[in-house]
Each structure stands twice: as structure tokens, then as C-alpha cells.
Design an enzyme around this catalytic site. Sequence first.
Site, mmCIF file in Angstrom:
data_model
loop_
_atom_site.group_PDB
_atom_site.id
_atom_site.type_symbol
_atom_site.label_atom_id
_atom_site.label_comp_id
_atom_site.label_asym_id
_atom_site.label_seq_id
_atom_site.Cartn_x
_atom_site.Cartn_y
_atom_site.Cartn_z
ATOM 1 N N CYS A 42 0.852 -1.198 0.000
ATOM 2 C CA CYS A 42 0.000 0.000 0.000
ATOM 3 C C CYS A 42 0.888 1.248 0.000
ATOM 4 C CB CYS A 42 -0.914 0.000 1.219
ATOM 5 S SG CYS A 42 -2.085 1.390 1.225
ATOM 6 N N ASP A 44 0.457 3.776 1.699
ATOM 7 C CA ASP A 44 0.430 4.369 3.039
ATOM 8 C C ASP A 44 1.844 4.627 3.561
ATOM 9 O OD1 ASP A 44 0.203 4.584 5.988
ATOM 10 O OD2 ASP A 44 -1.897 4.069 5.637
ATOM 11 N N ARG A 46 2.969 4.827 6.362
ATOM 12 C CA ARG A 46 3.354 4.100 7.575
ATOM 13 C C ARG A 46 3.797 2.668 7.303
ATOM 14 N NH1 ARG A 46 -2.326 5.185 10.297
ATOM 15 N NH2 ARG A 46 -2.835 4.689 8.140
ATOM 16 N N HIS A 98 -2.262 -3.901 4.965
ATOM 17 C CA HIS A 98 -2.077 -3.529 6.366
ATOM 18 C C HIS A 98 -3.420 -3.244 7.017
ATOM 19 C CE1 HIS A 98 -2.679 0.918 5.868
ATOM 20 N NE2 HIS A 98 -2.440 0.585 4.622
ATOM 21 N N CYS A 101 -6.237 0.045 6.864
ATOM 22 C CA CYS A 101 -5.981 0.623 5.529
ATOM 23 C C CYS A 101 -7.125 1.568 5.119
ATOM 24 C CB CYS A 101 -5.834 -0.489 4.504
ATOM 25 S SG CYS A 101 -5.449 0.109 2.851
HETATM 26 CO CO CO Z 1 -3.455 1.265 2.986
#
Ligand code: CO
Length: 210
Positions: A42, A44, A46, A98, A101
Site C-alpha cells: 500500500c 500508506d 506508515r 495492512h 488501511c
Molecule cells: Co493502505
Amino acid sequence: MKIYEKLLADNKAWAKSETDRDAEYFTRLALLQSPEFLWIGCSDSRVPADKITCTQPGEIFVHRNIANMVVHTDLNLLSVLQYAVEVLKVKHIIVCGHYGCGGIKAAMTQHSFGIINKWLRNIKDVYRFHKEEIDCIEGEEERANRLTELNVREQVFNLAKTSIIQSAWKHHQRPDLHGWVYGLDNGIINTIFELPAGGPIDPFYTYDNL
Ligand code: CO
């Protein structure tokens, strides 16, 4: 100092510390990459693939998009996949989702997000496939987490259906496909699903037009 200038300053400091440690580090890296892994994760911020797996530059080839999707019309993904499998000859492909998400959560709502709707469409399909199981789960967060796991499994199947993987399995008995989910709250990766090389090769999975 402007906020982005810190990135550049930190970069210089990092490059210096690497060269201090090993004077040939960058000259050696510049010559070739031979990663054993392709990571589909992803976007993302993080979930940085190399950081959470402690891999070094040169060890992991990375593709990231919202909710780590494998979409058969995505030329970006398909190009990365073909290069990783046919040129770099990676041995393992990891689809890593994750918990928590935002893409998965958004796909479970009826809100409109503009152009992202078209991308979320693919996740909504996974939700529809597994609606019966997911809707029985108590709690919004828990439902989203289960869809995250099921989505990772579905994307591993999507990989298996590509002619790139079908051909690599047939001729080279690689790569193995893995579905993982990372926990934002504990930093731990859970293994969810695995399709070893040479997995299902039948009419259901074979798409020769890709
Ligand atoms: Co995500």
C-alpha cells in the site's frame, strides 16, 4: 530551513554515513541490482517496505498503490511485474496489505471520493465476493481488517492469473506468491496466504491476453 530542505540535508548526511562505513557502497550498488523479492504494498506512508523488513537498497523491488491492488489493466503494475519476473528473476512476490488501511475502509462506504472511486471499484468487488462472511463480523474495524486479509488473498490470485506468472511457473518454477498483512499498531507482519510456484494452472487461471 524549509521542511523539504530537511529531506535533502538528511540525504547528504545518510550518503556520507554509508560511504564512511563502506567507501565502495554506492559504486557497487550502482553496478547492478539483483533483488530476490518483489513487494506489492500500500502507498500508506506508515508501511515502508524496506524499513519494516530490514532490507537494504538492492534487496527488494517495490510497487505501491492504494490498498496494494493487482489490477489486470494496470500497465504500471504489469510492467513492474514483468520486469521483476523476467529480467530480475525474483524468487518471491509479496502482496502486503495492512490493518487500518484507508483504501479498504473507503471502499466499504458509499461515499464518493472523486477519481479514487474508479480504483476503489476493484476493492468493492472483493467485498462483494466475500460479503456474506464480512457482514457477519461484529465491529467496523474488525470487518475492515477481515476485508484487508481477503483482499490480499484475492490480489495473490490476481497475480497468479497473469500470463507473466503463468509462464514463469510453467518454464522456471518460480516465483512463489505470498499474501501478508502488516499491523500498524504492533509492527508485526502476519502471513495470510501462500501460492507456491507451479500452483493452479488451469483454464480458470490462464489469461493469455495479458
Ligand atoms: Co493502505
